[in-house]
Design an enzyme around this catalytic site. Structure first.
Site, mmCIF file in Angstrom:
data_model
loop_
_atom_site.group_PDB
_atom_site.id
_atom_site.type_symbol
_atom_site.label_atom_id
_atom_site.label_comp_id
_atom_site.label_asym_id
_atom_site.label_seq_id
_atom_site.Cartn_x
_atom_site.Cartn_y
_atom_site.Cartn_z
ATOM 1 N N THR A 103 4.641 0.886 -4.742
ATOM 2 C CA THR A 103 4.188 -0.492 -4.964
ATOM 3 C C THR A 103 4.213 -0.898 -6.435
ATOM 4 O O THR A 103 4.555 -2.054 -6.732
ATOM 5 C CB THR A 103 2.794 -0.712 -4.339
ATOM 6 O OG1 THR A 103 2.893 -0.464 -2.930
ATOM 7 C CG2 THR A 103 2.288 -2.126 -4.563
ATOM 8 N N LYS B 298 0.832 -1.209 0.000
ATOM 9 C CA LYS B 298 0.000 0.000 0.000
ATOM 10 C C LYS B 298 0.866 1.259 0.000
ATOM 11 O O LYS B 298 0.655 2.176 0.783
ATOM 12 C CB LYS B 298 -0.929 -0.015 1.208
ATOM 13 C CG LYS B 298 -1.873 -1.214 1.215
ATOM 14 C CD LYS B 298 -2.842 -1.164 2.339
ATOM 15 C CE LYS B 298 -3.754 -2.357 2.413
ATOM 16 N NZ LYS B 298 -4.335 -2.822 1.208
ATOM 17 N N CYS B 299 1.807 1.292 -0.903
ATOM 18 C CA CYS B 299 2.797 2.357 -0.957
ATOM 19 C C CYS B 299 2.764 2.993 -2.349
ATOM 20 O O CYS B 299 2.418 2.335 -3.326
ATOM 21 C CB CYS B 299 4.178 1.741 -0.679
ATOM 22 S SG CYS B 299 5.573 2.864 -0.842
ATOM 23 N N GLY B 300 3.158 4.231 -2.438
ATOM 24 C CA GLY B 300 3.259 4.884 -3.741
ATOM 25 C C GLY B 300 4.262 4.205 -4.660
ATOM 26 O O GLY B 300 4.176 4.334 -5.884
#
Length: 160
Positions: free
Chosen positions: A39, A35-37
């Site tokens: 990803t 859930k990361c930019g």
């Protein structure tokens, strides 16, 4: 521990990921999060894994250490990675990658790479040569498909 091949971690889908099983092959170790930019870098990592025909071992190490961006269970992480990015490279269970709770592998990487090599966010990448030594590291900002990454990978895989 004297080289990366001396470490092992629990596998995401059970069993043990023994880095020693890949002795003599270069490794790209990446702390990941779902859930990361950053990803979408899973796609580039999968591309590297496929392009290098498993001559470069890509190892994903999920971590919830930054922004709580990997909250899922092992099965949720595995399903997410396979469904959204077709990930087939080896992955470990969720691990701590920073601070005193860091898994021994990431403490070794920080020791070998120095202060600035310590992961400061998700998708830090560590390139290990055929002798099991850290040769380079890349921040989250460096895409797995960048020219800089491609050149570094080619140096350790092809010796060029």
């Amino acid at each position: 521990m004297s080289c990366a091949y001396d470490f092992s971690l629990p596998g995401l889908e059970g069993g043990v990921v023994d880095l020693g099983a890949w002795r003599g092959k270069p490794l790209l170790i990446v702390n990941t999060a779902s859930k990361c930019g950053f990803t979408p870098q899973y796609e580039g990592l999968q591309s590297l894994w496929s392009e290098m025909d498993h001559e470069l071992i890509v190892l994903g190490v999920p971590s919830n250490d930054f922004g709580q961006q990997e909250p899922g269970s092992a099965s949720e992480i595995a399903t997410f990675c396979a469904r959204n990015y077709g990930v087939s490279f080896p992955m470990t269970i969720r691990c701590h990658v920073k601070g005193t709770d860091a898994t021994p592998l990431f403490r070794w990487l920080a020791d070998k790479g120095g202060f600035f090599a310590r992961p400061r966010w998700n998708f830090f990448k560590y390139l290990i040569n055929r002798e099991g030594q850290l040769t380079n590291w890349f921040s989250s900002m460096t895409s797995p498909t960048s020219g800089r990454m491609h050149d570094a990978v080619n140096r350790v895989v092809l010796g060029s």
